[in-house]
Design an enzyme around this catalytic site. Structure first.
Site, PDB file in Angstrom:
ATOM      1  CG  HIS A  63      -1.971  -1.893  -9.639  1.00 38.69           C
ATOM      2  ND1 HIS A  63      -2.899  -1.046  -9.079  1.00 38.69           N
ATOM      3  CD2 HIS A  63      -1.052  -2.137  -8.669  1.00 38.69           C
ATOM      4  CE1 HIS A  63      -2.545  -0.777  -7.829  1.00 38.69           C
ATOM      5  NE2 HIS A  63      -1.424  -1.431  -7.555  1.00 38.69           N
ATOM      6  CB  CYS A 114      -0.933   0.006   1.206  1.00 41.18           C
ATOM      7  SG  CYS A 114      -1.955   1.490   1.314  1.00 41.18           S
ATOM      8  N   GLY A 149      -1.510   2.294  -7.159  1.00 37.90           N
ATOM      9  CA  GLY A 149      -2.237   2.504  -8.399  1.00 37.90           C
ATOM     10  C   GLY A 149      -1.690   3.675  -9.186  1.00 37.90           C
ATOM     11  CB  CYS A 189      -4.938   3.595  -5.248  1.00 34.72           C
ATOM     12  SG  CYS A 189      -4.071   2.005  -5.262  1.00 34.72           S
ATOM     13  CD  GLU A 248      -6.906   1.062  -2.935  1.00 40.31           C
ATOM     14  OE1 GLU A 248      -6.233   0.174  -2.363  1.00 40.31           O
ATOM     15  OE2 GLU A 248      -6.916   2.254  -2.576  1.00 40.31           O
TER      16      GLU A 248
END
Length: 267
Positions: free
Chosen positions: A152, A76, A213, A210, A201
């Protein structure tokens, strides 16, 4: 029931509950994590972040991440920025730059003089070919598939504000192509150094921002010749700056991180 002490933090609107487990082991079960993350009956957060002592003495801390549904995930990025601010504010370290173990490898977040945090996220792992077609809900979409320690799938859209994030995003997340599920990103290129991004997510739904992301979208855009480094990534919660020199070079992210409040809760 025991009281659990926590800190609430946010990075570009991506919000977290942070627990210090450097002195006592993390012992919450999946349902307790879900209750903690619940915005009506708990504290409320996109992810729970757990600070632990490192397994390797060459590193400073171990970092664990649990999504709001209670499952543990690999990485994260926005949370990493909050992580270094948390351990610094709690006096757990005096270092401005720390080495942090994650399930995806070691990352290096750093407190910058302007109050923001930069993070060396390591290299992106890109599938070959990077862009692949996928049938989603009866529609063919083109996805850039890559990993920032977590998976992703990023697609280029003309207008991110009208992109089908809430309807198509869950279908991509749970598509059989991704047995471990995936984060679904929607990026709109604004110019050679700027893009807008929304992300559905994995395990959390759409969030205001994100970090991984943003890294994945910037890497995908640079690799496809649509962007140049550094790239400013505009999310609904704020802006991040992503730099990548290509190839196996690390992806570097810079952005805000803020403490919101502290408290304790019965679980």
């Amino acid at each position: 029931m025991p009281l659990i002490a926590f800190a609430k933090m946010q990075g570009a609107g991506n919000d977290f509950v942070v627990l210090d487990c450097t002195r006592a082991p993390f012992a919450l079960g999946r349902e307790q994590v879900r209750r903690l993350a619940d915005r009506h009956f708990g504290v409320g957060c996109d992810q729970l972040l757990v600070v632990e002592s490192p397994q390797d003495s060459a590193n400073d801390f171990r970092y664990r991440i649990f999504n709001a549904e209670g499952g543990e995930v690999e990485q994260c990025g926005n949370g990493a920025r909050c992580f270094v601010k948390f351990v610094h504010a709690r006096g757990l370290t005096g270092k401005r730059e720390i080495r942090v173990e994650t399930p995806a490898g070691v990352i290096v977040p750093r407190l910058e003089d302007d109050g923001e945090v930069s993070v060396d996220m390591g290299p992106a792992l890109r599938e070959s070919p990077l862009v692949q077609p996928l049938e989603v809900g009866g529609e063919r979409v083109e996805l850039a598939i890559l990993s920032m320690g977590n998976p992703h799938a990023v697609q280029l859209v003309a207008d991110v504000d009208t992109a089908p994030v809430a309807t198509q995003g869950p279908l991509i997340e749970h598509h059989p192509r991704f047995p471990q599920r995936v984060n679904a990103g929607y990026m709109q290129v604004l110019d050679r150094h700027a893009l807008k991004l929304r992300v559905w997510e994995r395990g959390a739904g759409e969030t205001l921002s994100c970090g991984t992301g943003a890294c994945a979208a910037a890497v995908a855009g640079i690799a496809r010749g649509l962007l140049d480094s550094p790239a400013r990534v505009e999310t609904r919660g704020g802006a991040l700056t992503i730099a990548w020199a290509g190839g196996d070079n690390p992806v570097c992210m810079k952005g805000p991180a803020q403490a919101v409040f502290e408290g304790s809760i019965e679980l």
